[in-house]
Design an enzyme around this catalytic site. Sequence first.
Site, PDB file in Angstrom:
ATOM      1  N   SER A 305      22.085  11.515 -18.164  1.00 58.02           N
ATOM      2  CA  SER A 305      22.039  10.729 -19.397  1.00 58.02           C
ATOM      3  C   SER A 305      23.377  10.062 -19.706  1.00 58.02           C
ATOM      4  O   SER A 305      23.812   9.176 -18.975  1.00 58.02           O
ATOM      5  CB  SER A 305      21.574  11.631 -20.547  1.00 58.02           C
ATOM      6  OG  SER A 305      21.311  10.890 -21.708  1.00 58.02           O
ATOM      7  N   ASP A 316      30.332   0.217 -11.752  1.00 57.43           N
ATOM      8  CA  ASP A 316      29.998  -1.214 -11.709  1.00 57.43           C
ATOM      9  C   ASP A 316      31.201  -2.082 -12.052  1.00 57.43           C
ATOM     10  O   ASP A 316      31.331  -3.194 -11.534  1.00 57.43           O
ATOM     11  CB  ASP A 316      28.849  -1.511 -12.677  1.00 57.43           C
ATOM     12  CG  ASP A 316      27.491  -1.112 -12.104  1.00 57.43           C
ATOM     13  OD1 ASP A 316      27.474  -0.490 -11.022  1.00 57.43           O
ATOM     14  OD2 ASP A 316      26.466  -1.413 -12.738  1.00 57.43           O
ATOM     15  N   LYS A 330      18.434  10.772 -15.546  1.00 53.24           N
ATOM     16  CA  LYS A 330      17.785  10.649 -16.861  1.00 53.24           C
ATOM     17  C   LYS A 330      18.312   9.391 -17.530  1.00 53.24           C
ATOM     18  O   LYS A 330      19.391   9.390 -18.127  1.00 53.24           O
ATOM     19  CB  LYS A 330      18.065  11.870 -17.732  1.00 53.24           C
ATOM     20  CG  LYS A 330      17.381  11.767 -19.106  1.00 53.24           C
ATOM     21  CD  LYS A 330      17.810  12.866 -20.041  1.00 53.24           C
ATOM     22  CE  LYS A 330      17.173  12.685 -21.408  1.00 53.24           C
ATOM     23  NZ  LYS A 330      17.617  11.452 -22.091  1.00 53.24           N
TER      24      LYS A 330
END
Length: 449
Positions: A305, A316, A330
């Site tokens: 999460s 990224d 998740k």
Amino acid sequence: MPLSPAGPFALRRRLISALLPVALLTLPLSAPAQPEPAPPADALPVAEIQAFAEVFERIKRAYVEEVDDATLLRNAMRGMLSELDPHSTFLDAEAYRSLQESTQGEFGGVGIEVGKRDGQLTVITPIDDTPASRAGLQARDVILRIDDTPTEGLSLQEAVDLMRGEPGTEIGLTLMRQGETAPRRVTIEREIIRTQSVKQEILAPGFGYLRVSQFQTRTGEQVVEALDALRGEDGPLKGLVLDLRNNPGGVLQAAVDVADAFLDDGLIVYTEGRLADSAMRFSAGEATAAPEVPLVVLINGGSASAAEIVAGALQDQRRGVVMGTESFGKGSVQQIMPLGDDEALKLTTARYFTPGGRSIQAQGIAPDVEVVRGRLEIAEGNGLRVREADLEGHLAGDGEEEASGETSPRLRDDYQLGEALNLLKALDVLGRRNAAETQDEEEGDAGGA
């Protein structure tokens, strides 16, 4: 007392009249000869609601034990949510209070985050410095029994309620671990779980370690404070390990704040859902606590999460190297909707996406450098080798004083952390070498008079 013949039918009429106000508005008012218009897309299904009322009526009349209306309706709500996804649930007063306690960092229990995986109650992660972590529970352990109660068929909230209890009381968990052929049983004593979500220390001179065990309301502030403390202990940092292993997630805004501590621009995470207010975008601000410190982010199968949001954003944005094993996966957003009477609905309303557009849900974050869990051991016989530097009172070599320094005991039994530190040291060497070459080139280009 048995119901009178008119009782069930009166109950059914009351239920239908309560549940069908919108549906009734969609019924045709003109003569039957006219073609019936198609009902609106959001119209209530009349036949299904009539069937629900009939089931309700028959349970009230014929079930072996008397069940009150409130219990039946709450069970119906739980049933509706349990068939959606493992993270949507109805929260009664006790469960709602427990959720609020866990996000604030204090609750009673054994100290594990659990979820449903393939229909089985599974450990997402044990929380640091809790009875569960001391008992050796690991991510992906399947809990087969809680005391003498089988977990098959239990809702997630029912399982959590069974595991929480008064401090000092014991609970027995029967676990099945991947790679083992037989279940194991562990007995754990419940405690008041007060979690400190951020810890820091110096791994080796110039190299810091920042552990985030879960994302609570103040985690972002605590990360900034920890970074300031690390810089104060040993001067400027040459590198930093951000440890998100076995971090089950938590508050979304805290994850954004932690990522923002290392980023000075760009997208951190965005969400998409059916409702307009489910579409959100979170970006980094210009102010940042650690803009240029070389960074290695550690993740594993217990990173879930909010931990995956941070790892995905830093990956990224090419802000750090993600190391370890694939994360939990998740990537869904749960919204807490109070219902009154201290009850609430926890409903999945959106999905998380990394800045590069990757969905975390059921995919997880793949590390840039895969390093499985292990333990570094000295080969037989190697421990007997003695070097000059090991002799007491030896003459110091050039630069020895500068190179010496204590390393953290944490490194002895943590292979992944050791590899992260080795990578940071290699990056530091390359950075200093590139800086020296650049300086040589600049001096060579300078002309003499």
